[in-house]
Design a protein around this motif. Structure first.
Motif, PDB file in Angstrom:
ATOM      1  N   LEU A 250       1.257  -3.638   6.059  1.00  0.00           N
ATOM      2  CA  LEU A 250       1.262  -4.879   6.816  1.00  0.00           C
ATOM      3  C   LEU A 250      -0.167  -5.242   7.194  1.00  0.00           C
ATOM      4  O   LEU A 250      -0.918  -4.410   7.693  1.00  0.00           O
ATOM      5  CB  LEU A 250       2.105  -4.744   8.082  1.00  0.00           C
ATOM      6  N   GLY A 251      -0.546  -6.487   6.958  1.00  0.00           N
ATOM      7  CA  GLY A 251      -1.865  -6.960   7.316  1.00  0.00           C
ATOM      8  C   GLY A 251      -1.921  -7.419   8.754  1.00  0.00           C
ATOM      9  O   GLY A 251      -0.926  -7.351   9.493  1.00  0.00           O
ATOM     10  N   PRO A 252      -3.082  -7.899   9.224  1.00  0.00           N
ATOM     11  CA  PRO A 252      -3.229  -8.363  10.612  1.00  0.00           C
ATOM     12  C   PRO A 252      -2.264  -9.480  10.985  1.00  0.00           C
ATOM     13  O   PRO A 252      -1.947  -9.651  12.153  1.00  0.00           O
ATOM     14  CB  PRO A 252      -4.688  -8.851  10.658  1.00  0.00           C
ATOM     15  N   ASP A 253      -1.790 -10.236   9.989  1.00  0.00           N
ATOM     16  CA  ASP A 253      -0.859 -11.320  10.285  1.00  0.00           C
ATOM     17  C   ASP A 253       0.586 -10.869  10.307  1.00  0.00           C
ATOM     18  O   ASP A 253       1.499 -11.682  10.471  1.00  0.00           O
ATOM     19  CB  ASP A 253      -1.025 -12.453   9.261  1.00  0.00           C
ATOM     20  N   GLY A 254       0.838  -9.568  10.140  1.00  0.00           N
ATOM     21  CA  GLY A 254       2.191  -9.051  10.166  1.00  0.00           C
ATOM     22  C   GLY A 254       2.933  -9.193   8.852  1.00  0.00           C
ATOM     23  O   GLY A 254       4.111  -8.849   8.771  1.00  0.00           O
ATOM     24  N   LYS A 255       2.265  -9.687   7.815  1.00  0.00           N
ATOM     25  CA  LYS A 255       2.887  -9.853   6.507  1.00  0.00           C
ATOM     26  C   LYS A 255       2.325  -8.826   5.531  1.00  0.00           C
ATOM     27  O   LYS A 255       1.283  -8.226   5.764  1.00  0.00           O
ATOM     28  CB  LYS A 255       2.636 -11.273   5.980  1.00  0.00           C
ATOM     29  N   ASP A 256       3.051  -8.628   4.420  1.00  0.00           N
ATOM     30  CA  ASP A 256       2.582  -7.684   3.402  1.00  0.00           C
ATOM     31  C   ASP A 256       1.219  -8.103   2.869  1.00  0.00           C
ATOM     32  O   ASP A 256       1.023  -9.238   2.449  1.00  0.00           O
ATOM     33  CB  ASP A 256       3.572  -7.623   2.244  1.00  0.00           C
ATOM     34  N   ASP A 257       0.278  -7.181   2.895  1.00  0.00           N
ATOM     35  CA  ASP A 257      -1.073  -7.442   2.405  1.00  0.00           C
ATOM     36  C   ASP A 257      -1.189  -6.914   0.982  1.00  0.00           C
ATOM     37  O   ASP A 257      -1.507  -5.750   0.752  1.00  0.00           O
ATOM     38  CB  ASP A 257      -2.096  -6.758   3.321  1.00  0.00           C
ATOM     39  N   TYR A 258      -0.926  -7.783   0.011  1.00  0.00           N
ATOM     40  CA  TYR A 258      -0.922  -7.368  -1.389  1.00  0.00           C
ATOM     41  C   TYR A 258      -2.322  -7.041  -1.906  1.00  0.00           C
ATOM     42  O   TYR A 258      -2.459  -6.420  -2.963  1.00  0.00           O
ATOM     43  CB  TYR A 258      -0.278  -8.453  -2.252  1.00  0.00           C
ATOM     44  N   SER A 259      -3.348  -7.461  -1.186  1.00  0.00           N
ATOM     45  CA  SER A 259      -4.708  -7.105  -1.598  1.00  0.00           C
ATOM     46  C   SER A 259      -5.022  -5.646  -1.278  1.00  0.00           C
ATOM     47  O   SER A 259      -6.044  -5.120  -1.709  1.00  0.00           O
ATOM     48  CB  SER A 259      -5.733  -8.011  -0.915  1.00  0.00           C
ATOM     49  N   ARG A 260      -4.148  -4.993  -0.506  1.00  0.00           N
ATOM     50  CA  ARG A 260      -4.331  -3.577  -0.155  1.00  0.00           C
ATOM     51  C   ARG A 260      -3.155  -2.749  -0.651  1.00  0.00           C
ATOM     52  O   ARG A 260      -2.743  -1.779  -0.019  1.00  0.00           O
ATOM     53  CB  ARG A 260      -4.465  -3.435   1.366  1.00  0.00           C
ATOM     54  N   SER A 261      -2.605  -3.105  -1.799  1.00  0.00           N
ATOM     55  CA  SER A 261      -1.397  -2.451  -2.322  1.00  0.00           C
ATOM     56  C   SER A 261      -1.616  -0.961  -2.559  1.00  0.00           C
ATOM     57  O   SER A 261      -2.701  -0.529  -2.971  1.00  0.00           O
ATOM     58  CB  SER A 261      -0.960  -3.108  -3.623  1.00  0.00           C
ATOM     59  N   TYR A 262      -0.556  -0.175  -2.340  1.00  0.00           N
ATOM     60  CA  TYR A 262      -0.545   1.245  -2.660  1.00  0.00           C
ATOM     61  C   TYR A 262       0.105   1.454  -4.013  1.00  0.00           C
ATOM     62  O   TYR A 262       1.074   0.774  -4.368  1.00  0.00           O
ATOM     63  CB  TYR A 262       0.281   2.033  -1.645  1.00  0.00           C
ATOM     64  N   GLY A 263      -0.385   2.418  -4.749  1.00  0.00           N
ATOM     65  CA  GLY A 263       0.259   2.826  -5.991  1.00  0.00           C
ATOM     66  C   GLY A 263       0.475   4.328  -5.998  1.00  0.00           C
ATOM     67  O   GLY A 263      -0.445   5.098  -5.677  1.00  0.00           O
ATOM     68  N   TRP A 264       1.711   4.744  -6.288  1.00  0.00           N
ATOM     69  CA  TRP A 264       2.051   6.159  -6.455  1.00  0.00           C
ATOM     70  C   TRP A 264       2.318   6.434  -7.940  1.00  0.00           C
ATOM     71  O   TRP A 264       2.912   5.610  -8.639  1.00  0.00           O
ATOM     72  CB  TRP A 264       3.329   6.503  -5.706  1.00  0.00           C
ATOM     73  N   PHE A 265       1.911   7.599  -8.407  1.00  0.00           N
ATOM     74  CA  PHE A 265       2.408   8.126  -9.671  1.00  0.00           C
ATOM     75  C   PHE A 265       2.492   9.638  -9.504  1.00  0.00           C
ATOM     76  O   PHE A 265       1.472  10.317  -9.323  1.00  0.00           O
ATOM     77  CB  PHE A 265       1.504   7.765 -10.851  1.00  0.00           C
ATOM     78  N   VAL A 266       3.716  10.174  -9.522  1.00  0.00           N
ATOM     79  CA  VAL A 266       3.938  11.608  -9.292  1.00  0.00           C
ATOM     80  C   VAL A 266       4.793  12.147 -10.430  1.00  0.00           C
ATOM     81  O   VAL A 266       5.595  11.421 -11.029  1.00  0.00           O
ATOM     82  CB  VAL A 266       4.630  11.857  -7.937  1.00  0.00           C
ATOM     83  N   GLY A 267       4.630  13.431 -10.723  1.00  0.00           N
ATOM     84  CA  GLY A 267       5.426  14.049 -11.778  1.00  0.00           C
ATOM     85  C   GLY A 267       4.847  15.369 -12.216  1.00  0.00           C
ATOM     86  O   GLY A 267       4.174  16.057 -11.448  1.00  0.00           O
ATOM     87  N   TRP A 268       5.083  15.715 -13.488  1.00  0.00           N
ATOM     88  CA  TRP A 268       4.553  16.968 -14.003  1.00  0.00           C
ATOM     89  C   TRP A 268       4.338  16.861 -15.515  1.00  0.00           C
ATOM     90  O   TRP A 268       4.881  15.963 -16.177  1.00  0.00           O
ATOM     91  CB  TRP A 268       5.469  18.134 -13.661  1.00  0.00           C
ATOM     92  N   ALA A 269       3.540  17.770 -16.022  1.00  0.00           N
ATOM     93  CA  ALA A 269       3.276  17.859 -17.463  1.00  0.00           C
ATOM     94  C   ALA A 269       3.494  19.304 -17.894  1.00  0.00           C
ATOM     95  O   ALA A 269       3.117  20.243 -17.184  1.00  0.00           O
ATOM     96  CB  ALA A 269       1.845  17.422 -17.780  1.00  0.00           C
ATOM     97  N   THR A 270       4.103  19.476 -19.053  1.00  0.00           N
ATOM     98  CA  THR A 270       4.375  20.829 -19.539  1.00  0.00           C
ATOM     99  C   THR A 270       4.118  20.904 -21.036  1.00  0.00           C
ATOM    100  O   THR A 270       4.351  19.935 -21.773  1.00  0.00           O
ATOM    101  CB  THR A 270       5.832  21.243 -19.228  1.00  0.00           C
ATOM    102  N   ASN A 271       3.632  22.045 -21.497  1.00  0.00           N
ATOM    103  CA  ASN A 271       3.413  22.272 -22.927  1.00  0.00           C
ATOM    104  C   ASN A 271       4.271  23.410 -23.444  1.00  0.00           C
ATOM    105  O   ASN A 271       4.012  23.957 -24.525  1.00  0.00           O
ATOM    106  CB  ASN A 271       1.940  22.548 -23.221  1.00  0.00           C
ATOM    107  N   GLY A 272       5.278  23.799 -22.673  1.00  0.00           N
ATOM    108  CA  GLY A 272       6.163  24.890 -23.066  1.00  0.00           C
ATOM    109  C   GLY A 272       5.729  26.227 -22.530  1.00  0.00           C
ATOM    110  O   GLY A 272       6.556  27.135 -22.371  1.00  0.00           O
ATOM    111  N   GLN A 273       4.449  26.385 -22.265  1.00  0.00           N
ATOM    112  CA  GLN A 273       3.943  27.641 -21.724  1.00  0.00           C
ATOM    113  C   GLN A 273       3.468  27.499 -20.282  1.00  0.00           C
ATOM    114  O   GLN A 273       3.479  28.459 -19.523  1.00  0.00           O
ATOM    115  CB  GLN A 273       2.776  28.149 -22.585  1.00  0.00           C
ATOM    116  N   ARG A 274       3.074  26.306 -19.952  1.00  0.00           N
ATOM    117  CA  ARG A 274       2.514  26.066 -18.609  1.00  0.00           C
ATOM    118  C   ARG A 274       2.978  24.712 -18.113  1.00  0.00           C
ATOM    119  O   ARG A 274       3.093  23.763 -18.897  1.00  0.00           O
ATOM    120  CB  ARG A 274       0.985  26.103 -18.682  1.00  0.00           C
ATOM    121  N   THR A 275       3.273  24.653 -16.821  1.00  0.00           N
ATOM    122  CA  THR A 275       3.694  23.392 -16.207  1.00  0.00           C
ATOM    123  C   THR A 275       2.754  23.080 -15.043  1.00  0.00           C
ATOM    124  O   THR A 275       2.516  23.949 -14.179  1.00  0.00           O
ATOM    125  CB  THR A 275       5.138  23.462 -15.697  1.00  0.00           C
TER     126      THR A 275
END
Length: 597
Positions: free
Chosen positions: A536-561
């Protein structure tokens, strides 16, 4: 920063903010006092000015909304758009350049320096508060000792008249060269100097009436309130000035009441008594209401007002005008408060963008790389669908990747047109459709939903939802009560890939199927989920200029994760949802990064 550190930073900013508000109130009151002299006798306005300054301090200090809402643009729908957008200049992983490492170090040093200043200011404030309290206490002890040295005096006719109205005060005569004064918040006492006997009888009667008028008007309570506010904000010089004017207004108010309807000769005698008293007194009391509570610099103004009182109608106008102006200042400070507090928000630590990259070995739980504010909690938004998927398969509501196919209904909240269709689990994860996740949690039920979250150890485990809305079952993870950090994301995912969460093996397997992404060229398979939100920005509305981005997960090659969590916040308005943009940039640098780990 932990919660206490954030509180320290808010306290520092609140202190600066209330000084700015104090200057505004003082400048306004001085201006109005110049052009509306009747304002000087309005005690309520000066106390209201102090309260306005205190309100500003409280508004900035109190925790404010940290809600982060889901961005309307559909995440999956923007993935094709981002292919035609120039990638951001900063690389996906903050450790790839020495310049970024240097900037991160400078940012950490700046925060450490700011925190040191905040800690030092708290110590200074507490010492000053203790000193201010001791000063008031010493002044009260001095007045009490002075009263103990005196002797009881006979009540005058004026005193008897006030007794009849229920207003009583013990009358004590003292030898000290003081002004007649009223003291004692709970046990009022009227101290009279023996030299008062040398005054004319009419002057003595009017002086006594002045002090007893303080008693009738409850001025002792008003004075105590002003002193309390000044003590709490002892560092603000404008609080002292406003309290001094409150005392000044109390004296002028009593002058006005005592002299109402009296002829000019008696007004002149009253003014003469005031001048004579000022010459005789040596003690300037703190914590008492004194007939001679003035100084030579203000004597001329008070005598002038005694001889020529202001127009009552103008006094009413002055009160209304000043109350409106103070309200405007309070509203302005309230509007400014979110902007000031932005820099210490738990979800936006500072105006510098929130940024974290962390890699963890899934088998051992050892951190392989950890850069940025990985302990900062924000809303999980669509990344929470990983947990919802586990719940859905474990409870039996979800069957496989394509069942159940849930029909879309018009009453669902679907602000993206791509959500307005029937969906199966794979489409739900792909499009991040909120309504589908809500159908899953509603089927599970509140009690079981809360138990899953607690047993998963997910973030702050707060499933209460928005305050007083009882919507935790359907909205807790969407910019509401539930918060999670990047460190907590990786801890949760480590349990997932090790099949250690309290759900069935089938739930683990089917959730992994839903999260499967493309294989990397070097033989690694990647699983992950994006999330996008805006503070929320100072005006109480969504501040899209300060957007958050998440990317979570995992990678595996069969031997290590290897489990990963990437969180980044935009510093300007950028086309496309933050989560998919972050995902694409992250995947471009992931093969090289995995080779290093």
């Amino acid at each position: 920063m932990n919660d206490f550190d954030l509180l320290l930073m808010r306290f520092l900013i609140a202190s600066l903010g209330c000084c700015a508000a104090g200057f505004s109130v003082w400048a306004l009151s001085s201006l109005l006092r110049r052009y509306l002299p009747a304002l000087a006798a309005q005690r309520s306005l000066w106390l209201l000015g102090q309260l306005t300054v205190l309100a500003t301090f409280a508004l900035i200090l109190l925790p404010h909304s940290e809600r982060v809402r889901l961005i309307p643009p559909l995440e999956a729908a923007t993935e094709t758009v981002t292919q035609y957008i120039a990638p951001p200049k900063a690389p996906a992983l903050p450790t790839t350049t020495a310049e970024e490492a240097r900037q991160a170090g400078e940012s950490a040093d700046a925060r450490a320096w700011q925190l040191s200043v905040a800690q030092a200011w708290l110590c200074v404030y507490l010492i000053g508060l203790a000193w201010s309290i001791c000063s008031v206490w010493r002044a009260q002890l001095m007045l009490n000792r002075l009263a103990q040295t005196g002797t009881g005096a006979c009540a005058t006719e004026g005193m008897k008249a006030n007794d009849a109205s229920g207003m009583r005060a013990a009358v004590i005569e003292v030898d000290a060269p003081i002004s007649p004064m009223l003291l004692g918040l709970f046990r009022p006492r009227l101290l009279l100097p023996r030299h008062l006997g040398g005054f004319d009888k009419l002057q003595r009667e009017m002086i006594l009436e002045h002090e007893l008028t303080h008693l009738r008007r409850h001025d002792l309570q008003w004075m105590a309130a002003g002193m309390l506010l000044q003590t709490l904000l002892w560092f603000n010089p404008f609080m002292r000035l406003l309290r001094a004017n409150l005392c000044w207004a109390q004296e002028l108010g009593c002058d006005r009441d005592v002299l109402r309807g009296r002829p000019a000769s008696q007004r002149k005698a009253y003014a003469a008594a005031l001048v004579a008293q000022l010459k005789l007194q040596h003690l300037a009391p703190q914590g008492a209401l004194s007939f001679g509570s003035i100084d030579p610099n203000t004597l001329t103004e008070r005598v002038s007002l005694i001889r020529s009182p202001g127009d009552a109608r103008r006094a009413i106008w002055a009160r209304a005008a000043t109350a409106a102006a103070l309200a405007a200042i309070a509203i302005g400070n309230f509007a400014l408060q979110p902007a000031l507090a932005w820099s210490v928000s738990p979800s936006a630590q500072s105006m510098a963008a929130l940024n974290c990259t962390t890699f963890v070995d899934a088998a051992s739980g050892k951190a392989l790389l950890r850069e940025g504010d990985c302990a900062a909690r924000i809303t999980p938004v669509s990344t929470f669908n990983i947990a919802v998927s586990l719940m859905g398969y474990d409870s039996g509501f979800l069957k496989d990747q394509h069942a159940p196919l849930l029909p879309y209904r018009a009453e669902y909240k679907a602000w993206n047109k791509e959500w307005r269709r029937d969906m199966d689990p794979s489409q739900w994860i792909s499009y991040s459709a909120v309504w589908y996740a809500q159908q899953v949690t509603q089927h599970i039920g509140r009690e079981r939903f809360e138990r899953y979250v607690q047993e998963f150890g997910y973030g702050n485990r707060d499933t209460s939802g928005d305050k007083d809305k009882a919507n935790g079952l359907t909205w807790a993870w969407i910019g509401s009560s539930m918060q999670i950090s990047a460190d907590e994301q990786t801890a949760f995912l480590c349990k997932l890939v090790r099949h250690e969460l309290p759900v069935s093996p089938y739930a683990h397997e089917q959730t992994a199927h839903l999260l499967k992404l493309k294989d990397l060229p070097n033989g690694w398979q990647v699983f992950g989920k994006t999330g996008t939100g805006a503070p929320l920005g100072p005006d109480g509305k969504d501040d899209y200029s300060r957007s958050y981005g998440w990317f979570v997960g995992w990678a595996t090659n069969g031997q290590r994760t290897i489990v990963f969590a990437r969180l980044a916040q935009d510093e300007r308005l950028i086309e496309g949802a933050a989560g998919p943009r972050l995902k694409e940039a992250f995947l471009r640098g992931l093969p090289a990064q995995l080779a290093k780990l």
